[in-house]
Design a protein around this motif. Structure first.
Motif, PDB file in Angstrom:
ATOM      1  N   LEU A 394      24.338  40.282  39.771  1.00 41.81           N
ATOM      2  CA  LEU A 394      24.722  41.569  39.183  1.00 41.81           C
ATOM      3  C   LEU A 394      23.510  42.489  39.214  1.00 41.81           C
ATOM      4  CD1 LEU A 394      26.917  40.380  36.156  1.00 41.81           C
ATOM      5  CD2 LEU A 394      27.649  41.064  38.459  1.00 41.81           C
ATOM      6  N   PHE A 395      23.258  43.027  40.372  1.00 41.34           N
ATOM      7  CA  PHE A 395      22.062  43.826  40.610  1.00 41.34           C
ATOM      8  C   PHE A 395      22.263  45.256  40.093  1.00 41.34           C
ATOM      9  CE2 PHE A 395      24.787  43.371  44.297  1.00 41.34           C
ATOM     10  CZ  PHE A 395      25.137  44.670  44.592  1.00 41.34           C
ATOM     11  N   ASP A 396      21.163  45.933  39.884  1.00 40.20           N
ATOM     12  CA  ASP A 396      21.214  47.335  39.474  1.00 40.20           C
ATOM     13  C   ASP A 396      21.712  48.182  40.637  1.00 40.20           C
ATOM     14  OD1 ASP A 396      20.328  46.885  36.914  1.00 40.20           O
ATOM     15  OD2 ASP A 396      18.207  47.122  37.441  1.00 40.20           O
ATOM     16  N   SER A 397      22.626  49.089  40.327  1.00 38.59           N
ATOM     17  CA  SER A 397      23.172  49.996  41.330  1.00 38.59           C
ATOM     18  C   SER A 397      23.843  51.166  40.634  1.00 38.59           C
ATOM     19  CB  SER A 397      24.182  49.261  42.224  1.00 38.59           C
ATOM     20  OG  SER A 397      24.831  50.161  43.099  1.00 38.59           O
ATOM     21  N   GLU A 401      28.149  52.314  37.258  1.00 36.12           N
ATOM     22  CA  GLU A 401      28.703  53.275  36.309  1.00 36.12           C
ATOM     23  C   GLU A 401      29.608  54.283  37.005  1.00 36.12           C
ATOM     24  OE1 GLU A 401      28.365  52.952  33.154  1.00 36.12           O
ATOM     25  OE2 GLU A 401      26.950  51.277  33.296  1.00 36.12           O
ATOM     26  N   SER A 402      29.200  54.755  38.188  1.00 39.37           N
ATOM     27  CA  SER A 402      29.945  55.834  38.835  1.00 39.37           C
ATOM     28  C   SER A 402      31.209  55.357  39.544  1.00 39.37           C
ATOM     29  CB  SER A 402      29.039  56.551  39.846  1.00 39.37           C
ATOM     30  OG  SER A 402      28.637  55.653  40.883  1.00 39.37           O
ATOM     31  N   ASP A 403      31.200  54.140  40.071  1.00 39.71           N
ATOM     32  CA  ASP A 403      32.354  53.633  40.830  1.00 39.71           C
ATOM     33  C   ASP A 403      32.440  52.122  40.622  1.00 39.71           C
ATOM     34  OD1 ASP A 403      34.374  53.051  42.577  1.00 39.71           O
ATOM     35  OD2 ASP A 403      33.543  54.172  44.281  1.00 39.71           O
ATOM     36  N   PRO A 404      32.969  51.664  39.482  1.00 41.20           N
ATOM     37  CA  PRO A 404      32.997  50.231  39.156  1.00 41.20           C
ATOM     38  C   PRO A 404      33.669  49.369  40.225  1.00 41.20           C
ATOM     39  CG  PRO A 404      33.549  51.532  37.242  1.00 41.20           C
ATOM     40  CD  PRO A 404      33.503  52.489  38.404  1.00 41.20           C
ATOM     41  N   GLU A 405      34.747  49.877  40.835  1.00 43.78           N
ATOM     42  CA  GLU A 405      35.428  49.077  41.852  1.00 43.78           C
ATOM     43  C   GLU A 405      34.528  48.859  43.064  1.00 43.78           C
ATOM     44  OE1 GLU A 405      39.247  50.474  42.944  1.00 43.78           O
ATOM     45  OE2 GLU A 405      40.168  49.953  41.015  1.00 43.78           O
ATOM     46  N   GLU A 406      33.836  49.906  43.478  1.00 39.24           N
ATOM     47  CA  GLU A 406      32.924  49.767  44.602  1.00 39.24           C
ATOM     48  C   GLU A 406      31.777  48.817  44.266  1.00 39.24           C
ATOM     49  OE1 GLU A 406      31.157  50.180  48.342  1.00 39.24           O
ATOM     50  OE2 GLU A 406      33.202  50.542  47.597  1.00 39.24           O
ATOM     51  N   VAL A 408      31.951  46.242  42.245  1.00 41.61           N
ATOM     52  CA  VAL A 408      32.489  44.881  42.336  1.00 41.61           C
ATOM     53  C   VAL A 408      32.539  44.432  43.789  1.00 41.61           C
ATOM     54  CG1 VAL A 408      34.560  43.476  42.020  1.00 41.61           C
ATOM     55  CG2 VAL A 408      33.766  44.969  40.174  1.00 41.61           C
ATOM     56  N   ARG A 409      32.973  45.319  44.674  1.00 39.88           N
ATOM     57  CA  ARG A 409      33.018  44.976  46.096  1.00 39.88           C
ATOM     58  C   ARG A 409      31.616  44.651  46.627  1.00 39.88           C
ATOM     59  NH1 ARG A 409      37.828  46.339  48.703  1.00 39.88           N
ATOM     60  NH2 ARG A 409      39.265  47.643  47.489  1.00 39.88           N
ATOM     61  N   LEU A 410      30.634  45.469  46.216  1.00 45.62           N
ATOM     62  CA  LEU A 410      29.270  45.228  46.673  1.00 45.62           C
ATOM     63  C   LEU A 410      28.740  43.882  46.179  1.00 45.62           C
ATOM     64  CD1 LEU A 410      27.700  48.783  46.146  1.00 45.62           C
ATOM     65  CD2 LEU A 410      28.254  47.678  48.328  1.00 45.62           C
ATOM     66  N   VAL A 411      29.025  43.555  44.909  1.00 49.07           N
ATOM     67  CA  VAL A 411      28.585  42.268  44.355  1.00 49.07           C
ATOM     68  C   VAL A 411      29.238  41.124  45.118  1.00 49.07           C
ATOM     69  CG1 VAL A 411      28.703  40.760  42.332  1.00 49.07           C
ATOM     70  CG2 VAL A 411      28.059  43.165  42.057  1.00 49.07           C
ATOM     71  N   LEU A 412      30.540  41.235  45.347  1.00 50.14           N
ATOM     72  CA  LEU A 412      31.247  40.181  46.060  1.00 50.14           C
ATOM     73  C   LEU A 412      30.723  40.032  47.488  1.00 50.14           C
ATOM     74  CD1 LEU A 412      34.930  40.830  44.904  1.00 50.14           C
ATOM     75  CD2 LEU A 412      33.494  38.874  44.310  1.00 50.14           C
ATOM     76  N   GLU A 413      30.520  41.152  48.160  1.00 55.99           N
ATOM     77  CA  GLU A 413      30.073  41.096  49.548  1.00 55.99           C
ATOM     78  C   GLU A 413      28.711  40.426  49.660  1.00 55.99           C
ATOM     79  OE1 GLU A 413      29.860  44.079  53.380  1.00 55.99           O
ATOM     80  OE2 GLU A 413      29.461  44.900  51.391  1.00 55.99           O
TER      81      GLU A 413
END
Length: 863
Positions: A394-397, A401-406, A408-413
């Motif tokens: 769960l890295f800082d990005s 805050e601005s796009d939670p769904e994106e 989540v996708r970034l964390v999963l990827e």
């Protein structure tokens, strides 16, 4: 030509007629100046008659020794139907194993001609086979690989493999093949439990946790001539009320990293310059009862004295340490606890010698002691909060805050890319994103939902199975990156390998060579060496052999009194542990130093520590740390053949076992396949009957055993390899003399022998009969003892040994058994190795650069 020669016969003297006749006949014998024609004609005219004359009697329609028949072979190798059997025939012809020595022998030329015909046919059959490689067979990660992968994926180690079903194993085989690495429903449940356990530790909840701290101090008091001081840890342990008896931890967090700081020093009597201190933590350890469980915290060599107290720090995961469950009383269950013990691991190989009358006082002040003044425990600890293992997931990005769904996708990827050892496909990413959305209402927070979602990632086939190309997603370079890291680390590829794979650069020979060298230099390569050696040499047996304490009173460090009197002391390293470390450490040193492969037969150095050196009778080695030790001829060591792990594991605990040791030599060193004895075959003493009582030696007993029908065929080729090992006893020590017939070995008695030195002197007086260690190896010379055996192996079997090591490395590296298709690729590797003096590190590199490793599915090689 033949007719004209015959026409001359009547005109020549008798002796000239004979010369001319046998010359003509000899000209017609295949192999003497001619080659057997290829194909069916050569088989019908030359090969089949050879089989009929020399083979069908034992491997024909009426008898099939070893379940092998040759009469059904039709000679059409191009049909590709019996190539495994043809390869076996080729092997035994080239090795000289067949025909048996006691049978009619063909000329070397004729046997060579038949072997060349089979070899040529086999090459042509492989060359003509389909160029389409079979579909790769899926294989899951072994428990060893899984444990290491989870460690490297999360950045910390939890003991997860011990919660899985034990992997299958087979002596002298590797278990990382598809044959062994299957996956059942029960295993998936265990994997899911492990995944949830690991994610619960990796992803922490918001807010800093409450830190648990506990401290213990120990002050010296009383007379040093009396009992051990409260701050001292003696070599035999320490009495109640002292630090060596353990301290009790009453509180701890459920998860997280702990830090233990200890202020310690050493009391070093004359002749000693260090003492090893080890901390362990777990349940209550009772050597007298043999109960308790623990996990090591860490070790340090103390060289500073009491006037120079120093602080040492250890870190670990609290989840790995067992707990002492509280007792149930009339008032309910008491709280659980953990015990923390400081151990003095000094061992000079003679610890039992100084326990006269079962007391420690006569020697304990002459041995190094540990002084501990304070212990501090703190948990959880982290250099930053949240800890690194949390922020790598769960890295800082800004998207958080601005796009939670994106986000989540970034964390999963990112996580899936590391877990799958290649980038996830769009479909895979979308599937787990939808899973996250389904779970979010139930779990509520990002942290909790992500833990459960990523747990599902860790039971996906893409994680649990080895990475393979050809699935429409994975490119070949990612498969190669995984194959390389699981070969040389037993774990997942790191970022550098994955970046190179993503760029498509990994198959570049110069880049690949650089990566092989980098992986071998990494400390994780020690995991590869240990796991490879353990299975290649079948070392596990050494742990299970029950050593005769009367014959070898110094082998085991034993409990002096109580219910477990005479049994092995638990909770500290044993001579068996050191023997296993000797073998894996020796192989690691061979690779590290690029030593000759043939050093496994004989070497001018050993890999020893003090207790093991004392066991073997090598002087001048101090401390429990292993190091390279130069050897002299009188040490009777060098190479693997005299390692304790080998000799103990292939003995009975009371005596050496020539059959076990012969099987080990042929399987592990020469690469032969030795079939296990049929279930109906009786033991040695059963086959020899009353004559066993009059057998002077094991050699005599085996000779009588071979007179039995059904026993001779195998033992005549097996016994000679084991008899030279008779010079080494069941404890792995050189012992060229044994007790005479009917001699009884007395038990140790303090009254009679005073101490173990006196007992050893008494035993030596009983050893009066020289060991019979001579035998003639099949198709070879008479050999007397291990030294001559080594010389023979180095002189006459060097190529076989290099080929065996090559095959072992390839099999382990590609994760499948070799087939006849691989034969000539292996030959090329062996030839290349011998051209470079056949050195270990060079050979590992050649394997990694070979087509066999780059394209491991069985296919037609370039012949």
């Amino acid at each position: 030509m033949f007719a004209s020669c015959l026409a001359l016969l009547p005109r020549l003297p008798l002796f000239r007629r004979a010369i001319l006749f046998f010359s003509v006949v000899g000209f017609l014998v295949p192999g003497q100046g001619t080659e057997i024609p290829a194909g069916l004609a050569g088989y019908a005219d030359h090969v089949k008659p050879f089989f009929e004359e020399h083979c069908f009697q034992c491997h024909g329609p009426e008898k099939s020794k070893g379940d092998i028949t040759l009469h059904s072979l039709d000679g059409d190798l191009l049909a590709g139907l019996e190539l495994e059997r043809w390869e076996l025939v080729l092997e035994v012809l080239k090795s000289g194993e067949m025909p048996p020595e006691d049978e009619l022998q063909p000329s070397d030329e004729r046997k060579s001609a038949v072997a060349k015909w089979i070899d040529a046919g086999l090459r042509e059959a492989i060359r003509s086979a389909s160029q389409v490689a079979p579909e790769p067979t899926a294989r899951r990660l072994t428990n060893f690989e899984y444990q290491n992968t989870m460690r490297d994926l999360f950045g910390f180690e939890l003991n997860l493999a011990e919660k899985l079903p034990e992997d299958p194993h087979k002596p002298y085989h590797f278990n990382n093949t598809a044959e062994f690495m299957l996956l059942g429903p029960d295993q998936v449940d265990r994997y899911l439990d492990n995944a949830r356990e690991a994610l619960a530790s990796a992803i922490v909840d918001p807010g800093e946790p409450q830190v648990v701290r506990q401290e213990w101090t120990f002050d010296p008091r009383g007379s040093i001539l009396a009992e051990s001081q409260p701050d001292e840890v003696g070599v035999y342990g320490t009495r109640r009320g002292t630090v060596g008896n353990g301290v009790v931890l009453k509180q701890w967090p459920e998860r997280g990293e702990y830090r233990i700081r200890i202020k310690a020093a050493a009391i070093l009597p004359l002749g000693h310059d260090q003492v090893p201190l080890r901390l362990v933590m777990g349940s209550h350890l009772r050597s007298d009862a043999g109960t308790g469980d623990y996990e090591p915290v860490g070790s340090v060599l103390l060289k500073n004295k009491v006037d120079d107290l120093q602080e040492f720090e250890f870190r670990g995961r609290i989840e790995n340490h067992p707990i002492q469950v509280g007792k149930v009383t009339d008032k309910g269950q008491l709280p659980s606890t953990r015990y923390l013990y400081a151990q003095n691991l000094f061992d000079n190989g003679r610890l039992n010698d100084h326990r006269r009358n079962h007391l420690d006082n006569d020697w304990k002040f002459d041995a190094p002691r540990v002084v501990v003044r304070s212990i501090e425990f703190e948990a959880p600890v982290a250099d930053t909060w949240p800890p690194h293992h949390h922020t790598r997931i769960l890295f800082d990005s800004p998207e958080r805050e601005s796009d939670p769904e994106e986000y989540v996708r970034l964390v999963l990827e990112r996580f899936m890319g590391r877990a799958f050892r290649r980038p996830p496909s769009a479909q895979e990413l979308e599937r787990f994103f939808r899973l996250y959305q389904m779970l979010e209402p139930e779990f509520g927070t990002l942290e909790a939902t992500m833990r459960e979602t990523l747990s599902m990632v860790l039971i996906a086939p893409q994680f649990l199975y080895h990475t393979v190309a050809g699935d429409g997603v994975t490119i070949a370079d990612y498969e190669l990156a995984s194959r390389l890291s699981y070969f040389l680390w037993g774990s997942m590829p790191d970022e550098e390998l994955l970046v190179l794979a993503g760029k498509g650069n990994l198959k570049n020979p110069a880049i690949l060579e650089k990566q092989v060298q980098r992986l071998l230099d990494d400390e994780r390569s020690a995991d590869f060496v240990e796991n490879f050696s353990l299975q290649w040499l079948s070392l596990e047996k050494a742990k299970a052999i029950n050593i005769n304490r009367d014959l070898f009173p110094r082998f085991l460090y034993t409990v002096p009194n109580g219910e477990r009197r005479g049994q092995e002391v638990l909770f500290r390293p044993t001579i068996r542990d050191y023997m296993l470390q000797e073998t894996s450490g020796f192989i690691a040193e061979l690779i590290r130093g690029n030593r000759p492969v043939l050093d496994i037969v004989d070497s001018d150095f050993g890999w020893l520590n003090e207790p093991l050196a004392a066991h073997y009778g090598v002087d001048g080695v101090k401390g429990i740390g292993f190091r390279r030790v130069p050897l002299e001829k009188e040490d009777r060591l060098g190479g693997l053949l005299t390692h304790g792990s080998i000799l103990v594991g292939n003995g009975t605990g009371s005596a050496p076992h020539p059959i076990y040791r012969a099987v080990w030599l042929r399987e592990a060193i020469l690469g032969d396949k030795v079939k296990p004895p049929p279930a109906e075959v009786p033991a040695l003493s059963d086959t020899t009957g009353e004559s066993a009582e009059t057998a002077v030696s094991i050699k005599d007993l085996l000779r009588q055993h071979r007179t039995q029908e059904g026993c001779n065929d195998c033992h005549v080729r097996l016994d000679p390899w084991g008899i030279p090992f008779e010079e080494y006893n069941a404890a792995g020590q050189f012992q060229p003399v044994v007790p005479g017939p009917g001699t009884r070995i007395p038990r140790f008695s303090e009254t009679v022998h005073r101490d173990l030195q006196g007992y050893e002197e008494a035993l030596e007086k009983l050893l009066t009969v020289p060991v019979e260690a001579s035998a003639r190896v099949p198709h070879g010379p008479e050999i007397d003892g291990v030294d001559e055996l080594k010389n023979y192996l180095l002189r006459d079997r060097a190529e076989d040994i290099v080929r065996n090591v090559t095959e072992r490395l390839v099999t382990y590296g590609i994760g499948r058994e070799l087939t006849y298709r691989d034969r000539y690729a292996i030959e090329a590797l062996v030839k290349e190795a011998q051209g470079r003096d056949a050195r270990w590190r060079d050979l590992v590199l050649s394997v990694c650069l070979s087509d066999l490793f780059l394209f491991p599915s069985p296919s037609t090689p370039d012949l």
